[in-house]
Design a protein around this motif. Sequence first.
Motif, PDB file in Angstrom:
ATOM      1  N   ALA A  24       0.831  -1.210   0.000  1.00 20.38           N
ATOM      2  CA  ALA A  24       0.000   0.000   0.000  1.00 20.38           C
ATOM      3  C   ALA A  24       0.863   1.256   0.000  1.00 20.38           C
ATOM      4  O   ALA A  24       0.529   2.264  -0.643  1.00 20.38           O
ATOM      5  CB  ALA A  24      -0.938  -0.007   1.203  1.00 20.38           C
ATOM      6  N   ALA A  25       1.989   1.207   0.713  1.00 25.58           N
ATOM      7  CA  ALA A  25       2.907   2.350   0.717  1.00 25.58           C
ATOM      8  C   ALA A  25       3.533   2.544  -0.670  1.00 25.58           C
ATOM      9  O   ALA A  25       3.761   3.683  -1.104  1.00 25.58           O
ATOM     10  CB  ALA A  25       3.992   2.138   1.764  1.00 25.58           C
ATOM     11  N   LEU A  26       3.800   1.454  -1.363  1.00 24.44           N
ATOM     12  CA  LEU A  26       4.340   1.556  -2.722  1.00 24.44           C
ATOM     13  C   LEU A  26       3.326   2.211  -3.651  1.00 24.44           C
ATOM     14  O   LEU A  26       3.683   3.064  -4.471  1.00 24.44           O
ATOM     15  CB  LEU A  26       4.725   0.174  -3.245  1.00 24.44           C
ATOM     16  N   VAL A  27       2.057   1.831  -3.528  1.00 27.29           N
ATOM     17  CA  VAL A  27       1.022   2.427  -4.373  1.00 27.29           C
ATOM     18  C   VAL A  27       0.902   3.916  -4.089  1.00 27.29           C
ATOM     19  O   VAL A  27       0.794   4.739  -5.008  1.00 27.29           O
ATOM     20  CB  VAL A  27      -0.328   1.705  -4.156  1.00 27.29           C
ATOM     21  N   ARG A  28       0.932   4.284  -2.816  1.00 25.78           N
ATOM     22  CA  ARG A  28       0.850   5.709  -2.480  1.00 25.78           C
ATOM     23  C   ARG A  28       2.013   6.469  -3.100  1.00 25.78           C
ATOM     24  O   ARG A  28       1.843   7.589  -3.616  1.00 25.78           O
ATOM     25  CB  ARG A  28       0.861   5.891  -0.957  1.00 25.78           C
ATOM     26  N   GLN A  29       3.211   5.894  -3.056  1.00 27.41           N
ATOM     27  CA  GLN A  29       4.379   6.559  -3.633  1.00 27.41           C
ATOM     28  C   GLN A  29       4.263   6.652  -5.150  1.00 27.41           C
ATOM     29  O   GLN A  29       4.629   7.666  -5.756  1.00 27.41           O
ATOM     30  CB  GLN A  29       5.652   5.802  -3.240  1.00 27.41           C
ATOM     31  N   MET A  30       3.729   5.606  -5.780  1.00 27.40           N
ATOM     32  CA  MET A  30       3.605   5.609  -7.236  1.00 27.40           C
ATOM     33  C   MET A  30       2.581   6.630  -7.718  1.00 27.40           C
ATOM     34  O   MET A  30       2.656   7.090  -8.853  1.00 27.40           O
ATOM     35  CB  MET A  30       3.262   4.205  -7.744  1.00 27.40           C
ATOM     36  N   ARG A  31       1.639   6.997  -6.872  1.00 27.18           N
ATOM     37  CA  ARG A  31       0.700   8.062  -7.250  1.00 27.18           C
ATOM     38  C   ARG A  31       1.409   9.400  -7.429  1.00 27.18           C
ATOM     39  O   ARG A  31       0.882  10.308  -8.077  1.00 27.18           O
ATOM     40  CB  ARG A  31      -0.392   8.211  -6.184  1.00 27.18           C
ATOM     41  N   ARG A  32       2.582   9.560  -6.814  1.00 25.73           N
ATOM     42  CA  ARG A  32       3.342  10.807  -6.930  1.00 25.73           C
ATOM     43  C   ARG A  32       4.227  10.845  -8.169  1.00 25.73           C
ATOM     44  O   ARG A  32       4.899  11.841  -8.425  1.00 25.73           O
ATOM     45  CB  ARG A  32       4.225  10.991  -5.685  1.00 25.73           C
ATOM     46  N   ASP A  33       4.257   9.761  -8.916  1.00 25.97           N
ATOM     47  CA  ASP A  33       5.096   9.709 -10.103  1.00 25.97           C
ATOM     48  C   ASP A  33       4.682  10.811 -11.079  1.00 25.97           C
ATOM     49  O   ASP A  33       3.491  11.131 -11.216  1.00 25.97           O
ATOM     50  CB  ASP A  33       4.949   8.335 -10.768  1.00 25.97           C
ATOM     51  N   LYS A  34       5.672  11.376 -11.781  1.00 25.82           N
ATOM     52  CA  LYS A  34       5.395  12.499 -12.682  1.00 25.82           C
ATOM     53  C   LYS A  34       4.450  12.113 -13.821  1.00 25.82           C
ATOM     54  O   LYS A  34       3.793  12.969 -14.400  1.00 25.82           O
ATOM     55  CB  LYS A  34       6.716  13.040 -13.236  1.00 25.82           C
ATOM     56  N   LYS A  35       4.409  10.829 -14.181  1.00 24.61           N
ATOM     57  CA  LYS A  35       3.526  10.386 -15.264  1.00 24.61           C
ATOM     58  C   LYS A  35       2.084  10.210 -14.791  1.00 24.61           C
ATOM     59  O   LYS A  35       1.167  10.096 -15.605  1.00 24.61           O
ATOM     60  CB  LYS A  35       4.030   9.058 -15.839  1.00 24.61           C
ATOM     61  N   ALA A  36       1.875  10.143 -13.466  1.00 13.77           N
ATOM     62  CA  ALA A  36       0.549   9.848 -12.918  1.00 13.77           C
ATOM     63  C   ALA A  36      -0.275  11.131 -12.834  1.00 13.77           C
ATOM     64  O   ALA A  36      -0.388  11.748 -11.782  1.00 13.77           O
ATOM     65  CB  ALA A  36       0.687   9.192 -11.546  1.00 13.77           C
ATOM     66  N   ILE A  37      -0.876  11.519 -13.958  1.00 15.57           N
ATOM     67  CA  ILE A  37      -1.633  12.766 -14.018  1.00 15.57           C
ATOM     68  C   ILE A  37      -3.057  12.559 -13.498  1.00 15.57           C
ATOM     69  O   ILE A  37      -3.551  13.304 -12.654  1.00 15.57           O
ATOM     70  CB  ILE A  37      -1.681  13.307 -15.461  1.00 15.57           C
ATOM     71  N   THR A  38      -3.742  11.544 -14.008  1.00 10.59           N
ATOM     72  CA  THR A  38      -5.128  11.296 -13.611  1.00 10.59           C
ATOM     73  C   THR A  38      -5.306   9.978 -12.863  1.00 10.59           C
ATOM     74  O   THR A  38      -6.421   9.606 -12.522  1.00 10.59           O
ATOM     75  CB  THR A  38      -6.048  11.300 -14.845  1.00 10.59           C
ATOM     76  N   GLY A  39      -4.233   9.262 -12.615  1.00 13.71           N
ATOM     77  CA  GLY A  39      -4.292   7.967 -11.948  1.00 13.71           C
ATOM     78  C   GLY A  39      -2.946   7.298 -12.085  1.00 13.71           C
ATOM     79  O   GLY A  39      -1.987   7.896 -12.566  1.00 13.71           O
ATOM     80  N   LEU A  40      -2.855   6.055 -11.677  1.00 10.59           N
ATOM     81  CA  LEU A  40      -1.591   5.339 -11.800  1.00 10.59           C
ATOM     82  C   LEU A  40      -1.229   5.151 -13.271  1.00 10.59           C
ATOM     83  O   LEU A  40      -2.078   4.797 -14.098  1.00 10.59           O
ATOM     84  CB  LEU A  40      -1.688   3.982 -11.106  1.00 10.59           C
ATOM     85  N   ALA A  41       0.032   5.397 -13.599  1.00  8.51           N
ATOM     86  CA  ALA A  41       0.495   5.286 -14.983  1.00  8.51           C
ATOM     87  C   ALA A  41       1.815   4.525 -15.011  1.00  8.51           C
ATOM     88  O   ALA A  41       2.674   4.724 -14.143  1.00  8.51           O
ATOM     89  CB  ALA A  41       0.666   6.667 -15.611  1.00  8.51           C
ATOM     90  N   PHE A  42       1.961   3.669 -15.999  1.00 10.10           N
ATOM     91  CA  PHE A  42       3.168   2.863 -16.144  1.00 10.10           C
ATOM     92  C   PHE A  42       3.539   2.762 -17.617  1.00 10.10           C
ATOM     93  O   PHE A  42       2.667   2.769 -18.491  1.00 10.10           O
ATOM     94  CB  PHE A  42       2.939   1.433 -15.620  1.00 10.10           C
ATOM     95  N   VAL A  43       4.829   2.657 -17.892  1.00 11.07           N
ATOM     96  CA  VAL A  43       5.281   2.290 -19.220  1.00 11.07           C
ATOM     97  C   VAL A  43       5.260   0.768 -19.277  1.00 11.07           C
ATOM     98  O   VAL A  43       5.925   0.098 -18.481  1.00 11.07           O
ATOM     99  CB  VAL A  43       6.689   2.831 -19.510  1.00 11.07           C
ATOM    100  N   LEU A  44       4.459   0.224 -20.201  1.00  8.29           N
ATOM    101  CA  LEU A  44       4.242  -1.217 -20.250  1.00  8.29           C
ATOM    102  C   LEU A  44       4.430  -1.754 -21.662  1.00  8.29           C
ATOM    103  O   LEU A  44       4.149  -1.074 -22.655  1.00  8.29           O
ATOM    104  CB  LEU A  44       2.822  -1.557 -19.772  1.00  8.29           C
ATOM    105  N   ASP A  45       4.903  -2.981 -21.729  1.00  4.56           N
ATOM    106  CA  ASP A  45       5.034  -3.691 -22.994  1.00  4.56           C
ATOM    107  C   ASP A  45       3.640  -4.002 -23.543  1.00  4.56           C
ATOM    108  O   ASP A  45       2.652  -4.038 -22.793  1.00  4.56           O
ATOM    109  CB  ASP A  45       5.809  -4.984 -22.741  1.00  4.56           C
TER     110      ASP A  45
END
Length: 353
Positions: free
Chosen positions: A290-311
């Motif tokens: 849960a702490a990882l998810v909270r931190q990932m919400r602060r990622d610069k790519k996360a404008i409207t929600g969680l965002a990842f570069v994915l294959d």
Amino acid sequence: MRRTVPVRLGDRSYEVLVGPGVRASLAGVLRRLGAERAVVVSARPEEWVPDTGVETLLLPARDGERHKTLSTVEALCGEFVRFGLTRSDVVVSCGGGTTTDVVGLAAALYHRGVAVVHLPTSLLAQVDASVGGKTGVNLPEGKNLVGAFWQPSAVLCDTDHLSTLPRRELRNGFGEIARCHFIGAGDLRGLSLTEQIAASVTLKAGIVEVDERDAGIRHLLNYGHTLGHALEVATGFALRHGEAVAIGTVFAGRLAGALGRVDRARVDEHLAVVRHYGLPAALPSGVDPAALVRQMRRDKKAITGLAFVLDGPAGAELVSDVPEDVVARVLDEMPRARLDELVGDAAADAAPA
């Protein structure tokens, strides 16, 4: 064996030299820049710093995330003032990725920009941090939250420096090489180290030439980094950047599989590539998902929600608004290992590779 990789950005173009002994090119580079004086900021012994050919101030630096702060940048700029550095002079970094980032930002801010030349001495800095013009420092709230784009005037990746690195520090750099496998570099596992560095830099140069300021496809370079950055923060940087990116790369493969973007074989390929380079592939057992998810919400790519570069079927791409429940489930399904198992034996890893 030497390689020259051009980074074509109009009047901000420069070359990246890769191979043994290329640091000796520094004086010639400064001559072409017309610099009369230089400040060299080095995290390495003085004998590692080549002759600049001009009046030089040598400043000590320390690699490591805890030194990657605005206060370090302020201290460097104060030294520039006392030396009388002007906009016609040059700043030179000599060290790992954190030194490259800090010195690059100081050069970008001082007098609103002075030339900077990078002499990256770690594998991580040679394949990634020194190229592309991203500079930045950390805040207590997260990594690289304050920075600027400032392209170097040259990058000298002397592979002789790598022979002095501890095994773990080499492994740290392989984390960035491993993720290149999934963003267009192809399989680099059979190449020499110089060729791996040059191929990684060539890939990055091509992306930066199209998207210098990270408004589009430059997101690809963040493959594995969203979880990677969160893991660095969550472990107090006990996991090094490349190690965390390696775990993030395995996670990215699993997440792409969970979203139906890739098949099982491609998911397994992520794990195989990461393991080939001797990198960790499991989550630290003491880290709260849960702490990882909270931190990932602060990622610069996360404008409207969680965002990842994915294959995916068309290759890697930025995927926005990834459902949080899917991310949480994939995190829960990741294997766990103690942190000391992930980073290896500290005593053994202290020896040069």
